[in-house]
Design an enzyme around this catalytic site. Structure first.
Site, mmCIF file in Angstrom:
data_model
loop_
_atom_site.group_PDB
_atom_site.id
_atom_site.type_symbol
_atom_site.label_atom_id
_atom_site.label_comp_id
_atom_site.label_asym_id
_atom_site.label_seq_id
_atom_site.Cartn_x
_atom_site.Cartn_y
_atom_site.Cartn_z
ATOM 1 N N GLU A 65 11.577 0.339 1.769
ATOM 2 C CA GLU A 65 11.281 0.961 3.050
ATOM 3 C C GLU A 65 11.582 0.063 4.233
ATOM 4 O O GLU A 65 12.102 0.502 5.261
ATOM 5 C CB GLU A 65 9.801 1.395 3.078
ATOM 6 C CG GLU A 65 9.470 2.613 2.250
ATOM 7 C CD GLU A 65 9.288 2.297 0.767
ATOM 8 O OE1 GLU A 65 9.445 1.119 0.388
ATOM 9 O OE2 GLU A 65 8.963 3.230 0.003
ATOM 10 N N HIS A 134 -2.014 7.640 -1.686
ATOM 11 C CA HIS A 134 -1.022 8.685 -1.435
ATOM 12 C C HIS A 134 -1.599 9.864 -0.662
ATOM 13 O O HIS A 134 -1.029 10.954 -0.695
ATOM 14 C CB HIS A 134 -0.437 9.190 -2.761
ATOM 15 C CG HIS A 134 0.379 8.185 -3.489
ATOM 16 N ND1 HIS A 134 -0.190 7.127 -4.164
ATOM 17 C CD2 HIS A 134 1.712 8.068 -3.658
ATOM 18 C CE1 HIS A 134 0.767 6.395 -4.714
ATOM 19 N NE2 HIS A 134 1.927 6.947 -4.418
#
Length: 351
Positions: A65, A134
């Site tokens: 990322e 998450h």
């Protein structure tokens, strides 16, 4: 002659259509991120776009990322308009330096000579026990940073219009999508249109209490308003749409009229978006306004994996309705109907 029925799209289809329109109109727009070229296409939001525009403009990335965000920022500075898709907002924590110290500040540090027209798509929300790492709505972190814009569309119409506005913007935009919104449907115009920053939307009108929802909590607030209506309480539901810049004026006008404000966030209340909204309202109203205020959000704990515990972690239409009813009738809140009677209600307009 009968009026034709408006075209209805799902939220996820509206995201795909906005991307398609932007890529067709501007060759500098490109789309990349983990699995954007997968056969499922990020829940369908990128499906078929690589076949249409080729692997040079639609491509997957490594699990890196930080590096990929650096690539996106560099491309934006060089004149391109990247759409960087992150499957989860939680994963933006892996590229915070790039977003906060580079993307957000470049235009200021270069005296306006450099722009970073970057859209960062990220998902939030529960589903099949996503758990602690998450499920987080981290939008408040990005609202804190000058130079970043933050948007959280709550319906398909605004998903398309906000994404087109974000792609055209010369500033980096954090685009937040709640996965429970993906299957929801709304009338969506066929052509290109923008839902620009800084304009809230009234979803329902009422004079008894103002409920501000963030992201999917808009839909939950609309369901709560239906429960309240059966108890004789008229709730006005406000969708901020853009969280930065925030349309405080619309919220202030509504809360000043109803005298009661409930803010329901899709994140924790401590130092969250709800705290900012409440503070902004208090600062802009007089001491004699006497607005009763309350906030709801995630339970003040790490998100559980168990569905039974999740049921107590997230605000529900019934809890929202109960909090609003208590604001209106603190001495004796009315008895509310069962929440199952409003479970399928969703906001579908007007637009």
């Amino acid at each position: 002659m009968s009026t034709p029925e408006p075209r209805v799209l799902r939220y996820v289809e509206a995201l795909r259509e906005a991307t398609d329109l932007a890529m067709a109109a501007d060759p500098s727009v490109f789309l990349f991120g983990l699995d954007v070229d997968d056969h499922l296409g990020i829940q369908g939001s990128t499906k078929g776009l690589q076949q249409k525009y080729g692997p040079d403009r639609v491509f997957t990335t490594p699990l890196s990322e930080d590096a990929m965000t650096g690539l996106a920022i560099g491309a934006a500075m060089a004149g391109l308009r990247p759409i960087h898709v992150h499957i989860r907002m939680d994963f933006l924590l892996l590229c915070m330096n790039q977003l906060v110290n580079i993307a957000a500040k470049a235009r200021y540090m270069w005296g306006g000579q450099v722009s970073v027209p970057l859209v960062v798509r990220s998902m939030i929300g529960k589903s099949w026990g996503q758990g602690a790492q998450h499920s987080q709505g981290l939008h408040a972190l990005f609202m804190h940073v000058p130079g970043l814009k933050v948007v959280a569309p709550a319906n398909a119409h605004d998903a398309k219009g906000c994404l087109l506005a974000a792609i055209a913007d010369d500033n980096p935009v954090i685009f937040m999508e709640h996965r429970l919104l993906y299957p929801t449907e709304t009338p969506v115009p066929e052509g290109a249109y923008a839902v620009p920053p800084g304009r809230a939307r009234l979803c329902t009108r009422g004079d008894d209490v103002t409920i501000v929802g963030v992201s999917n909590m808009v839909q939950e607030a609309v369901r709560a308003a239906a429960l309240l209506a059966e108890a004789g309480i008229a709730a006005e539901v406000v969708d901020p749409v853009w969280l930065r810049p925030l349309d405080v004026d619309t919220i202030v006008e509504s809360a000043s009229r109803t005298g009661r404000l409930l803010v329901v966030d899709n994140g924790w209340t401590t130092c969250g978006a709800s705290a900012e909204i409440v503070a902004a309202v208090v600062e802009r109203t007089s001491e004699t306004a006497g607005i009763r205020i309350r906030r709801l959000g995630f339970a003040d704990t790490t998100c559980p994996t168990s569905p039974w515990l999740e049921a107590d972690f997230y605000p529900t239409p019934r809890r929202i309705a109960e909090a609003a009813a208590t604001l209106v009738h603190p001495e004796r809140p009315p008895r509310l109907p069962e929440a199952t009677r409003s479970a399928s209600i969703q906001f579908r307009g007007p637009f």
